[in-house]
Scaffold this active site. Structure first.
Site, PDB file in Angstrom:
ATOM      1  N   GLU A 177      -2.053  10.202  17.640  1.00  0.00           N
ATOM      2  CA  GLU A 177      -2.751  11.492  17.566  1.00  0.00           C
ATOM      3  C   GLU A 177      -3.863  11.431  16.506  1.00  0.00           C
ATOM      4  O   GLU A 177      -4.946  11.995  16.700  1.00  0.00           O
ATOM      5  CB  GLU A 177      -1.752  12.617  17.235  1.00  0.00           C
ATOM      6  CG  GLU A 177      -0.777  12.939  18.369  1.00  0.00           C
ATOM      7  CD  GLU A 177       0.242  11.829  18.643  1.00  0.00           C
ATOM      8  OE1 GLU A 177       0.611  11.082  17.710  1.00  0.00           O
ATOM      9  OE2 GLU A 177       0.672  11.696  19.805  1.00  0.00           O
TER      10      GLU A 177
ATOM     11  N   ARG B 141      13.559 -16.093  38.139  1.00  0.00           N
ATOM     12  CA  ARG B 141      14.654 -15.257  38.628  1.00  0.00           C
ATOM     13  C   ARG B 141      14.611 -15.192  40.159  1.00  0.00           C
ATOM     14  O   ARG B 141      13.616 -14.753  40.744  1.00  0.00           O
ATOM     15  CB  ARG B 141      14.514 -13.843  38.043  1.00  0.00           C
ATOM     16  CG  ARG B 141      15.476 -12.833  38.612  1.00  0.00           C
ATOM     17  CD  ARG B 141      16.897 -13.098  38.171  1.00  0.00           C
ATOM     18  NE  ARG B 141      17.768 -11.990  38.529  1.00  0.00           N
ATOM     19  CZ  ARG B 141      19.077 -12.048  38.459  1.00  0.00           C
ATOM     20  NH1 ARG B 141      19.688 -13.166  38.037  1.00  0.00           N
ATOM     21  NH2 ARG B 141      19.800 -11.002  38.785  1.00  0.00           N
TER      22      ARG B 141
ATOM     23  N   GLU C 243       0.113   3.494  10.151  1.00  0.00           N
ATOM     24  CA  GLU C 243      -1.328   3.408   9.831  1.00  0.00           C
ATOM     25  C   GLU C 243      -2.118   4.419  10.677  1.00  0.00           C
ATOM     26  O   GLU C 243      -3.227   4.138  11.135  1.00  0.00           O
ATOM     27  CB  GLU C 243      -1.820   1.966   9.949  1.00  0.00           C
ATOM     28  CG  GLU C 243      -1.034   1.068   8.988  1.00  0.00           C
ATOM     29  CD  GLU C 243      -1.664  -0.258   8.692  1.00  0.00           C
ATOM     30  OE1 GLU C 243      -2.881  -0.368   8.718  1.00  0.00           O
ATOM     31  OE2 GLU C 243      -0.901  -1.202   8.395  1.00  0.00           O
ATOM     32  N   GLY C 244      -1.497   5.578  10.859  1.00  0.00           N
ATOM     33  CA  GLY C 244      -2.086   6.645  11.661  1.00  0.00           C
ATOM     34  C   GLY C 244      -1.472   6.669  13.046  1.00  0.00           C
ATOM     35  O   GLY C 244      -1.550   5.688  13.788  1.00  0.00           O
TER      36      GLY C 244
ATOM     37  N   PRO D 277       7.482  11.523   1.466  1.00  0.00           N
ATOM     38  CA  PRO D 277       8.409  12.181   2.400  1.00  0.00           C
ATOM     39  C   PRO D 277       7.772  13.373   3.128  1.00  0.00           C
ATOM     40  O   PRO D 277       8.005  13.568   4.310  1.00  0.00           O
ATOM     41  CB  PRO D 277       9.562  12.622   1.491  1.00  0.00           C
ATOM     42  CG  PRO D 277       9.545  11.626   0.367  1.00  0.00           C
ATOM     43  CD  PRO D 277       8.101  11.263   0.158  1.00  0.00           C
TER      44      PRO D 277
ATOM     45  N   PHE E 161       0.870  -1.180   0.000  1.00  0.00           N
ATOM     46  CA  PHE E 161       0.000   0.000   0.000  1.00  0.00           C
ATOM     47  C   PHE E 161       0.900   1.220   0.000  1.00  0.00           C
ATOM     48  O   PHE E 161       1.728   1.374   0.907  1.00  0.00           O
ATOM     49  CB  PHE E 161      -0.841  -0.082   1.270  1.00  0.00           C
ATOM     50  CG  PHE E 161      -1.780   1.054   1.554  1.00  0.00           C
ATOM     51  CD1 PHE E 161      -3.055   1.085   1.006  1.00  0.00           C
ATOM     52  CD2 PHE E 161      -1.424   2.073   2.437  1.00  0.00           C
ATOM     53  CE1 PHE E 161      -3.956   2.111   1.321  1.00  0.00           C
ATOM     54  CE2 PHE E 161      -2.313   3.095   2.764  1.00  0.00           C
ATOM     55  CZ  PHE E 161      -3.584   3.104   2.201  1.00  0.00           C
ATOM     56  N   ALA E 162       0.767   2.070  -1.010  1.00  0.00           N
ATOM     57  CA  ALA E 162       1.708   3.189  -1.144  1.00  0.00           C
ATOM     58  C   ALA E 162       0.963   4.523  -1.093  1.00  0.00           C
ATOM     59  O   ALA E 162       0.503   5.032  -2.119  1.00  0.00           O
ATOM     60  CB  ALA E 162       2.496   3.049  -2.450  1.00  0.00           C
TER      61      ALA E 162
ATOM     62  N   ILE F 211       7.291   2.004   2.517  1.00  0.00           N
ATOM     63  CA  ILE F 211       6.326   1.107   1.885  1.00  0.00           C
ATOM     64  C   ILE F 211       6.585  -0.350   2.305  1.00  0.00           C
ATOM     65  O   ILE F 211       7.469  -1.029   1.768  1.00  0.00           O
ATOM     66  CB  ILE F 211       6.337   1.278   0.345  1.00  0.00           C
ATOM     67  CG1 ILE F 211       6.114   2.755  -0.007  1.00  0.00           C
ATOM     68  CG2 ILE F 211       5.272   0.378  -0.294  1.00  0.00           C
ATOM     69  CD1 ILE F 211       4.884   3.421   0.631  1.00  0.00           C
TER      70      ILE F 211
ATOM     71  N   GLY G 150      18.643  -5.584  34.282  1.00  0.00           N
ATOM     72  CA  GLY G 150      19.677  -5.361  33.264  1.00  0.00           C
ATOM     73  C   GLY G 150      19.640  -6.390  32.146  1.00  0.00           C
ATOM     74  O   GLY G 150      19.925  -6.069  30.988  1.00  0.00           O
TER      75      GLY G 150
HETATM   76  N1  COS Z   1     -13.743   6.395   5.257  1.00  0.00           N
HETATM   77  C1  COS Z   1     -14.226   6.960   4.123  1.00  0.00           C
HETATM   78  N2  COS Z   1     -14.116   8.286   3.840  1.00  0.00           N
HETATM   79  C2  COS Z   1     -13.483   9.040   4.747  1.00  0.00           C
HETATM   80  C3  COS Z   1     -12.943   8.511   5.951  1.00  0.00           C
HETATM   81  C4  COS Z   1     -13.120   7.137   6.191  1.00  0.00           C
HETATM   82  N3  COS Z   1     -12.650   6.569   7.312  1.00  0.00           N
HETATM   83  N4  COS Z   1     -12.368   9.506   6.649  1.00  0.00           N
HETATM   84  C5  COS Z   1     -12.530  10.630   5.929  1.00  0.00           C
HETATM   85  N5  COS Z   1     -13.191  10.325   4.784  1.00  0.00           N
HETATM   86  C6  COS Z   1     -13.612  11.272   3.749  1.00  0.00           C
HETATM   87  C7  COS Z   1     -14.385  12.435   4.364  1.00  0.00           C
HETATM   88  O1  COS Z   1     -15.761  12.104   4.499  1.00  0.00           O
HETATM   89  C8  COS Z   1     -14.180  13.541   3.370  1.00  0.00           C
HETATM   90  O2  COS Z   1     -15.080  13.356   2.304  1.00  0.00           O
HETATM   91  P1  COS Z   1     -15.775  14.606   1.523  1.00  0.00           P
HETATM   92  O3  COS Z   1     -14.691  15.165   0.657  1.00  0.00           O
HETATM   93  O4  COS Z   1     -16.866  13.992   0.747  1.00  0.00           O
HETATM   94  O5  COS Z   1     -16.230  15.578   2.565  1.00  0.00           O
HETATM   95  C9  COS Z   1     -12.773  13.263   2.857  1.00  0.00           C
HETATM   96  O6  COS Z   1     -12.482  11.888   3.141  1.00  0.00           O
HETATM   97  C10 COS Z   1     -11.720  14.130   3.531  1.00  0.00           C
HETATM   98  O7  COS Z   1     -11.783  13.862   4.904  1.00  0.00           O
HETATM   99  P2  COS Z   1     -11.153  14.826   6.013  1.00  0.00           P
HETATM  100  O8  COS Z   1     -11.650  16.215   5.762  1.00  0.00           O
HETATM  101  O9  COS Z   1     -11.427  14.216   7.334  1.00  0.00           O
HETATM  102  O10 COS Z   1      -9.612  14.782   5.642  1.00  0.00           O
HETATM  103  P3  COS Z   1      -8.370  15.359   6.419  1.00  0.00           P
HETATM  104  O11 COS Z   1      -7.409  15.854   5.416  1.00  0.00           O
HETATM  105  O12 COS Z   1      -8.816  16.275   7.529  1.00  0.00           O
HETATM  106  O13 COS Z   1      -7.712  14.031   7.033  1.00  0.00           O
HETATM  107  C11 COS Z   1      -6.928  12.594   8.808  1.00  0.00           C
HETATM  108  C12 COS Z   1      -7.973  13.596   8.268  1.00  0.00           C
HETATM  109  C13 COS Z   1      -5.790  13.275   9.524  1.00  0.00           C
HETATM  110  C14 COS Z   1      -7.745  11.730   9.773  1.00  0.00           C
HETATM  111  C15 COS Z   1      -6.347  11.716   7.655  1.00  0.00           C
HETATM  112  O14 COS Z   1      -5.530  12.492   6.801  1.00  0.00           O
HETATM  113  C16 COS Z   1      -5.554  10.568   8.169  1.00  0.00           C
HETATM  114  O15 COS Z   1      -6.107   9.556   8.565  1.00  0.00           O
HETATM  115  N6  COS Z   1      -4.196  10.713   8.194  1.00  0.00           N
HETATM  116  C17 COS Z   1      -3.306   9.659   8.579  1.00  0.00           C
HETATM  117  C18 COS Z   1      -2.926   8.873   7.383  1.00  0.00           C
HETATM  118  C19 COS Z   1      -2.322   7.571   7.761  1.00  0.00           C
HETATM  119  O16 COS Z   1      -2.886   6.798   8.514  1.00  0.00           O
HETATM  120  N7  COS Z   1      -1.168   7.298   7.180  1.00  0.00           N
HETATM  121  C20 COS Z   1      -0.496   6.073   7.367  1.00  0.00           C
HETATM  122  C21 COS Z   1      -0.332   5.442   6.036  1.00  0.00           C
HETATM  123  S1  COS Z   1       0.025   3.732   6.104  1.00  0.00           S
HETATM  124  S2  COS Z   1       1.631   3.583   7.142  1.00  0.00           S
END
Ligand code: COS
Length: 379
Positions: A367, A268, A363-364, A128, A123-124, A157, A340
């Site tokens: 925060e 231990r 995966e988020g 950066p 999943f990509a 990735i 230790g």
């Molecule tokens: N499922 C489906 N749609 C979703 C959703 C979900 N869980 N979460 C948000 N959306 C939709 C929203 O409904 C919105 O749709 P509309 O354009 O129709 O209004 C759109 O996506 C944008 O959502 P939002 O405004 O919440 O986007 P943000 O830019 O504020 O993003 C966070 C919010 C921070 C929560 C998001 O960017 C995120 O999860 N970031 C972390 C990414 C991550 O996990 N990266 C790791 C990658 S794998 S290591």
């Protein structure tokens, strides 16, 4: 409310634990030490039906329920968190979006090979300069007559370069924010696709996470997953499930650390008796046992929501947040119990500690999970 596993779920736990103890535990310390991707385990995971667990048999999957899937991720991760994320990211992040959003032709091309474990997926999304702000990516996909041309790069990735199928997110309409992002199914042997040097990480060192580079990479229009502009929603929906996989990975790490602390405390001897007799140690073990149990309830609850077809975004975020912080705390305590010795490679707890930390990040971050939970609570 029933807290018991079904007979089938219990059988799956027993079978995966036995497999993990005999095939994965023996290599776990070595792949960590050598930063080695355990390619030899992939056919074994496939043989155990762990690479497409929840997909229907007619699509090449095992047809298992979602709770069984998280139990399997937990058990694999209890043995080796690197192998846990290889399995989880393949199932949740790569294969699931093909199953959920793919056309019949895309499913025919990929599902059997991916769900049976013959072709590994990745999943990509991350770039950066676009981690938590996932919509800030700068990779572009420009429409041509018969497809798209991709330019840009991705970072961290999981499963690259061993994966053959990549779910890639790119901007098809850079002025439209989250609505200008599209998802594509990209094959790793496409000209213009390159994989960079593997990262040297603190933990999950058996999981490779190199960057990807796309240079004038031409892909056919049939590579588009879902509709143009739907990519961000596909990414978010995919991560909702991925986060449950990570919560199960964290639970497995926490369980392993708890067991290691208990075993060590019993053997231990200090002050003439096992340190398990000391109240200071008992309190640490009590807190860890409590937190692992609470994490398990949240993880299984989130999985049960998926299985029942109910919404699971908030439940998954809660499970990931709590299980990941539990894994770090429990692994920290397990080192404390070992004194230790826990700080050395002679015992597995320092690996559990290093592996646990990533579950609070990928995966988020924690925060982001709090953002998802707060948005739901304040709705
Ligand atoms: N499922 C489906 N749609 C979703 C959703 C979900 N869980 N979460 C948000 N959306 C939709 C929203 O409904 C919105 O749709 P509309 O354009 O129709 O209004 C759109 O996506 C944008 O959502 P939002 O405004 O919440 O986007 P943000 O830019 O504020 O993003 C966070 C919010 C921070 C929560 C998001 O960017 C995120 O999860 N970031 C972390 C990414 C991550 O996990 N990266 C790791 C990658 S794998 S290591």
């Amino acid at each position: 409310m029933d807290f018991e596993l079904t007979d089938e779920q219990q059988l799956i736990r027993d079978a995966v634990r036995e497999f993990a103890e005999s095939e994965i535990v023996p290599v776990a310390a070595e792949i960590d030490r050598d930063h080695r991707f355990p390619a030899e385990l992939l056919p074994k995971l496939a043989e155990m039906n762990l690479m497409g667990m929840t997909f229907p048999e007619k699509e090449g999957g095992a047809g298992a329920d979602y709770v069984s899937y998280v139990i399997a991720v937990e058990e694999v991760s209890r043995a080796c968190a690197s192998t846990g994320i290889i399995m989880s990211s393949h199932n949740s992040l790569a294969t699931w979006p093909v199953y959920k959003f793919g056309t019949r032709a895309q499913k025919d091309r990929y599902m059997h090979d991916m769900a049976s474990g013959r072709r590994l997926g990745a999943f990509a999304l991350t770039e950066p300069a676009a981690g938590t702000d996932a919509a800030a990516g700068t990779t572009t996909a420009v429409r041509t007559g018969d497809g798209y041309v991709l330019n840009g790069s991705k970072m961290f990735i999981s499963n690259a370069p061993h994966a053959e199928v990549y779910i890639v997110f790119a901007k098809t309409d850079p002025d439209r924010g989250t609505r200008g992002i599209s998802a594509f199914i990209v094959e790793g042997d496409t000209p213009g696709f390159a994989v960079g040097e593997a990262e040297h990480k603190m933990g999950i060192r058996g999981s490779s996470t190199p960057p990807l580079y796309f240079t004038d990479m031409r892909i056919p229009k049939e590579a588009l997953l879902g509709e143009e502009g739907e990519g961000f929603k596909i990414a978010m929906a995919t991560l909702d499930g991925g986060r449950i996989g990570v919560s199960a990975q964290a639970l497995g790490i926490a369980q392993a650390a708890l067991e290691a602390g208990v075993d060590y405390a019993k053997e231990r001897v200090q002050f003439g008796k096992p340190i398990a007799n000391l109240q200071a140690i008992q309190w640490m073990i009590a807190d860890s046992a409590l937190q692992v149990d609470a994490a398990r309830l949240l993880v299984y609850r989130a999985a049960a929501c998926v299985a029942a077809g109910r919404p699971y975004s908030t439940e998954g975020a809660m499970a990931k947040l709590f299980a990941s912080e539990t894994a770090t705390r429990v692994a920290d305590r397990a080192i404390q119990i070992h004194g230790g010795y826990g700080y050395t490679e002679a015992y597995p707890v320092e690996r559990h500690y290093r592996d646990a930390k990533i579950t609070e990040l990928y995966e988020g971050t924690s925060e982001v999970q709090r953002m998802v939970i707060a948005r739901s609570a304040l709705r």
